[in-house]
Design an enzyme around this catalytic site. Sequence first.
Site, PDB file in Angstrom:
ATOM      1  N   GLU A   4       1.124  -1.219  -0.011  1.00 22.28           N
ATOM      2  CA  GLU A   4      -0.270   0.341   0.214  1.00 22.28           C
ATOM      3  C   GLU A   4       1.021   1.119   0.150  1.00 22.28           C
ATOM      4  O   GLU A   4       1.256   1.410   1.017  1.00 22.28           O
ATOM      5  CB  GLU A   4      -0.800  -0.198   1.676  1.00 22.28           C
ATOM      6  CG  GLU A   4      -2.106   1.146   1.411  1.00 22.28           C
ATOM      7  CD  GLU A   4      -3.162   0.802  -0.302  1.00 22.28           C
ATOM      8  OE1 GLU A   4      -3.086   1.553  -0.895  1.00 22.28           O
ATOM      9  OE2 GLU A   4      -3.850  -0.224   0.064  1.00 22.28           O
ATOM     10  N   CYS A  54      -1.973   8.557   3.372  1.00 20.93           N
ATOM     11  CA  CYS A  54      -2.055   8.315   1.887  1.00 20.93           C
ATOM     12  C   CYS A  54      -3.051   8.929   1.330  1.00 20.93           C
ATOM     13  O   CYS A  54      -3.654   8.856   0.384  1.00 20.93           O
ATOM     14  CB  CYS A  54      -1.852   7.452   1.585  1.00 20.93           C
ATOM     15  SG  CYS A  54      -3.054   5.420   2.621  1.00 20.93           S
TER      16      CYS A  54
END
Length: 522
Positions: free
Chosen positions: A294, A328
């Site tokens: 990720e 993020c």
Amino acid sequence: MTTFTKVTTYANEPFTNFALEENKKAMEAAIAKVKTELGREYPLYIGAEKVVTEAKITSINPGNVDEVIGYVSKADQVLAEKAMGVALETFESWKKVPARERAEYLFRAAKLMRERKHEFSALMILESGKNYVEADVDTAEAIDFMEFYAREMIRLSEISETQPLTKIAGEDNNISYIPLGVGVIIPPWNFPLAICVGMTTAAVVSGNTVLLKPASTTPVIAHKFVALMQEVGLPAGVINFIPGSGAEVGDYLTTHPKTRFISFTGSKEVGLRINKLAADTVPGQIWIKRVVAEMGGKDGIVVDETADLEAAAAAIVASAFGFQGQKCSAGSRAIIVESVYDQVADKVVALTKQLQVGLPEDNFAAGPVIDKNSYNKILEYIEIGKQEGTLLVGGNKADGNGYYIQPTVFGDVSGKARIMQEEIFGPVLALAKAKDWQEAIAMYNDTEFGLTGSYFSTDEERIAEALETVHCGNLYINRKCTGALVGVHPFGGFNMSGTDSKAGGYDYLLLFTQAKMTSRKI
């Protein structure tokens, strides 16, 4: 294990309402308690052994750099190899533990974390610079991951009964999900409890053993989680706690022939390096290593002229500046149709000016960034932004004995500008104009990333088009692009945002298992 928790329908952990005085005071008391424990030394855990090293990672409070959170022992390659040996040995017994029993450790840990929620949150406030709400949400998500993945492992273990294969005469055919082996877990500092817990417990409940290398800026909260798992009786060697240098320990374990998988959350650059290293087959390796990555995001919010502009502006500011933009999923871009651009920009600037910067333990809306490297990098991007757009608010350091930066907004930024294309990971927002809603979507898609996005509109035909064409893993309509909930918004992105793991969803545990089909003639 003789007694099991009654399994109820999964529900998200409620957030704490800090507008209530009793909740605010409870958090203040938890912070005071955690402060009495600052400056302690923390060992590595390799199997049942506590290992204290001379080399230490010093964790400091980014909001008050004179305050040391703790000194955490630091693994080297010799200790990493020792931990690998223990994890391999433990895997042989752990993989045989029934799924329901493995799940029970997660249920018990979730229960204890729920009872001590503010204590975990308080430590994050001091170690990572989160305010009360951001820390509370982080802890709630950690609880959610354990509750959800425990149920998921039970579901997968029963799949031959609940979702049987097509029957044919004369055969008994079944499928089961078995563990992979030893995995390396490399979580980030920005969700230092939730993502650490989610990545680790998903692997463990699936029957794997792990080497946990937490982020060097937030190792104490990771240690607190590992200690919790020990408290609920998780067998020694299932989670081996080995903080250390990414270049030394991380690379060593990524290239190790006995490493079966690497689960990583962090930057694009590190993720790509891990992927490259893991792709090389080394002597003694008998599998293709699995990488769950990720990575970064350059997330954005698109606003057309039919949108609720007040709601859009509020979502833009919340997405850009929650936890100082260090997510993020942070919405660091807003692309606005030109006919309403000035209205939205004015509202965004007004809301941003209301954000007060200060010490997280005093619950200011905006706090510090994580460390000096981030601080310097973000300030450099702000100087770049001054050349690429019009500074609307912020643009400088903020006062305080820590890594404080003013929430900053740039206007009239080109879609090709660096601050529109590169992940900054800080409190910096770029606003861009589009001639119409189609161009706005095209500008949103003009990025190497593809993690989260939002589209604000009241036109159903446009919304339908956006749902089809906005290219990201998590797309939201008429709401902010941060705040994914476990079991509700499975999380993962496209392109350079990673392998689209969909953490907190029904596909996630499949990444830590392999499907074995058995067929018996009857």
